[in-house]
Design a protein around this motif. Structure first.
Motif, mmCIF file in Angstrom:
data_model
loop_
_atom_site.group_PDB
_atom_site.id
_atom_site.type_symbol
_atom_site.label_atom_id
_atom_site.label_comp_id
_atom_site.label_asym_id
_atom_site.label_seq_id
_atom_site.Cartn_x
_atom_site.Cartn_y
_atom_site.Cartn_z
ATOM 1 N N VAL A 96 -3.799 -2.145 -5.926
ATOM 2 C CA VAL A 96 -4.061 -1.958 -4.496
ATOM 3 C C VAL A 96 -3.918 -0.455 -4.281
ATOM 4 O O VAL A 96 -2.830 0.095 -4.444
ATOM 5 C CB VAL A 96 -3.053 -2.735 -3.612
ATOM 6 C CG1 VAL A 96 -3.285 -2.431 -2.146
ATOM 7 C CG2 VAL A 96 -3.131 -4.224 -3.891
ATOM 8 N N PRO A 97 -5.018 0.238 -3.958
ATOM 9 C CA PRO A 97 -4.965 1.705 -3.853
ATOM 10 C C PRO A 97 -3.889 2.188 -2.885
ATOM 11 O O PRO A 97 -3.569 1.516 -1.905
ATOM 12 C CB PRO A 97 -6.367 2.068 -3.340
ATOM 13 C CG PRO A 97 -7.226 0.921 -3.740
ATOM 14 C CD PRO A 97 -6.346 -0.290 -3.679
ATOM 15 N N ARG A 98 -3.338 3.348 -3.196
ATOM 16 C CA ARG A 98 -2.294 3.922 -2.333
ATOM 17 C C ARG A 98 -2.800 4.152 -0.920
ATOM 18 O O ARG A 98 -2.060 4.013 0.044
ATOM 19 C CB ARG A 98 -1.764 5.229 -2.921
ATOM 20 C CG ARG A 98 -0.848 4.986 -4.105
ATOM 21 C CD ARG A 98 -0.122 6.223 -4.505
ATOM 22 N NE ARG A 98 -1.044 7.138 -5.170
ATOM 23 C CZ ARG A 98 -0.674 8.265 -5.751
ATOM 24 N NH1 ARG A 98 0.580 8.635 -5.727
ATOM 25 N NH2 ARG A 98 -1.553 9.039 -6.354
ATOM 26 N N SER A 99 -4.099 4.478 -0.775
ATOM 27 C CA SER A 99 -4.662 4.713 0.552
ATOM 28 C C SER A 99 -4.679 3.440 1.400
ATOM 29 O O SER A 99 -4.805 3.499 2.611
ATOM 30 C CB SER A 99 -6.085 5.261 0.434
ATOM 31 O OG SER A 99 -6.918 4.304 -0.202
ATOM 32 N N ARG A 100 -4.534 2.291 0.745
ATOM 33 C CA ARG A 100 -4.490 1.004 1.460
ATOM 34 C C ARG A 100 -3.075 0.441 1.505
ATOM 35 O O ARG A 100 -2.880 -0.745 1.737
ATOM 36 C CB ARG A 100 -5.392 0.005 0.776
ATOM 37 C CG ARG A 100 -6.851 0.356 0.830
ATOM 38 C CD ARG A 100 -7.600 -0.783 0.240
ATOM 39 N NE ARG A 100 -9.028 -0.576 0.233
ATOM 40 C CZ ARG A 100 -9.868 -1.523 -0.123
ATOM 41 N NH1 ARG A 100 -9.423 -2.710 -0.485
ATOM 42 N NH2 ARG A 100 -11.155 -1.282 -0.124
ATOM 43 N N GLY A 101 -2.099 1.267 1.200
ATOM 44 C CA GLY A 101 -0.707 0.833 1.278
ATOM 45 C C GLY A 101 -0.125 0.330 -0.031
ATOM 46 O O GLY A 101 0.966 -0.237 -0.044
ATOM 47 N N GLY A 102 -0.839 0.513 -1.130
ATOM 48 C CA GLY A 102 -0.339 0.078 -2.433
ATOM 49 C C GLY A 102 0.858 0.923 -2.857
ATOM 50 O O GLY A 102 0.857 2.140 -2.712
ATOM 51 N N ALA A 103 1.865 0.262 -3.363
ATOM 52 C CA ALA A 103 3.120 0.939 -3.720
ATOM 53 C C ALA A 103 3.130 1.351 -5.193
ATOM 54 O O ALA A 103 2.352 0.846 -6.005
ATOM 55 C CB ALA A 103 4.295 0.016 -3.434
ATOM 56 N N ASP A 104 4.042 2.271 -5.518
ATOM 57 C CA ASP A 104 4.274 2.680 -6.898
ATOM 58 C C ASP A 104 5.329 1.756 -7.499
ATOM 59 O O ASP A 104 6.489 2.128 -7.645
ATOM 60 C CB ASP A 104 4.755 4.135 -6.961
ATOM 61 C CG ASP A 104 3.656 5.122 -6.646
ATOM 62 O OD1 ASP A 104 2.506 4.861 -6.996
ATOM 63 O OD2 ASP A 104 3.965 6.168 -6.039
ATOM 64 N N LYS A 120 -13.884 2.015 -10.517
ATOM 65 C CA LYS A 120 -13.145 1.148 -9.591
ATOM 66 C C LYS A 120 -12.958 1.842 -8.252
ATOM 67 O O LYS A 120 -13.100 1.222 -7.194
ATOM 68 C CB LYS A 120 -11.783 0.775 -10.170
ATOM 69 C CG LYS A 120 -10.956 -0.093 -9.243
ATOM 70 C CD LYS A 120 -9.616 -0.394 -9.876
ATOM 71 C CE LYS A 120 -8.659 -0.928 -8.854
ATOM 72 N NZ LYS A 120 -8.025 0.075 -8.033
ATOM 73 N N GLY A 121 -12.667 3.130 -8.299
ATOM 74 C CA GLY A 121 -12.543 3.914 -7.071
ATOM 75 C C GLY A 121 -11.449 3.418 -6.146
ATOM 76 O O GLY A 121 -10.375 3.006 -6.585
ATOM 77 N N ASN A 122 -11.743 3.402 -4.865
ATOM 78 C CA ASN A 122 -10.770 3.030 -3.831
ATOM 79 C C ASN A 122 -10.901 1.551 -3.464
ATOM 80 O O ASN A 122 -10.883 1.181 -2.300
ATOM 81 C CB ASN A 122 -11.000 3.922 -2.603
ATOM 82 C CG ASN A 122 -9.858 3.823 -1.625
ATOM 83 O OD1 ASN A 122 -8.732 3.543 -2.005
ATOM 84 N ND2 ASN A 122 -10.158 4.031 -0.357
#
Length: 167
Positions: A96-104, A120-122
């Motif tokens: 889940v991309p970081r720009s969509r709230g995906g966590a590390d 895959k991109g965003n």
């Protein structure tokens, strides 16, 4: 000469140590040898150990394995989780991309070759039509990583029966 797998009294893997330290523990009676390298003899009556078990239980506090680039690459076996390439340079991909709230976190990161990561991109893997080879997960422990690496390299095959998910 090599490394020795150290087990707790409960046969739980604790760490990997140098053979000299293992010999000291054996000679002091703090550990017993479970597996030995019969091709390496220290003295006529003493073989080089490859697995030892402590005689007294040692309580070890739980310490989670940190999420680092090196640990992530080891977890994913240095392989792109989209195309299975081992020859391309790898990068870290957020499911889940970081720009969509995906966590590390372990469950949201995976390894990807540069081509797959750009393609895959965003998007999520489902949106991009790029299924993962395996679901990302939090690994058991750092010890299993190091021991598994040594088993895969052809060293210490006898360690596999003492480790979770090795080989």
């Amino acid at each position: 000469m090599g490394h020795v797998l150290v087990l707790n009294a409960s046969y739980e893997p604790l760490n990997i140590t140098h053979w000299r330290r293992a010999m000291v523990m054996l000679l002091k009676g703090k550990a017993e040898g479970l597996e030995h390298d019969s091709s390496r003899v220290i003295r006529p009556d003493l073989l080089l150990p490859t697995v030892i078990r402590l005689r007294q239980f040692v309580r070890v506090p739980y310490k989670p394995l940190p999420l680092t680039r090196r640990n992530l690459f080891q977890r994913d076996n240095h392989r792109c989780q989209y195309c299975a390439s081992t020859t391309q340079p790898l990068s870290i991909d957020h499911i889940v991309p970081r720009s969509r709230g995906g966590a590390d976190v372990w469950e949201n990161v995976t390894t990807a070759c540069l081509g797959c990561n750009v393609r895959k991109g965003n998007r999520t893997p489902r949106e991009a039509g790029m299924p993962l080879l395996q679901e990302p997960h939090r690994p058991h422990s750092g010890l299993n990583f190091e021991a598994s690496r040594q088993i895969r390299a052809g060293r210490h095959a006898e360690w596999a029966k003492y480790l979770i998910g090795a080989a």
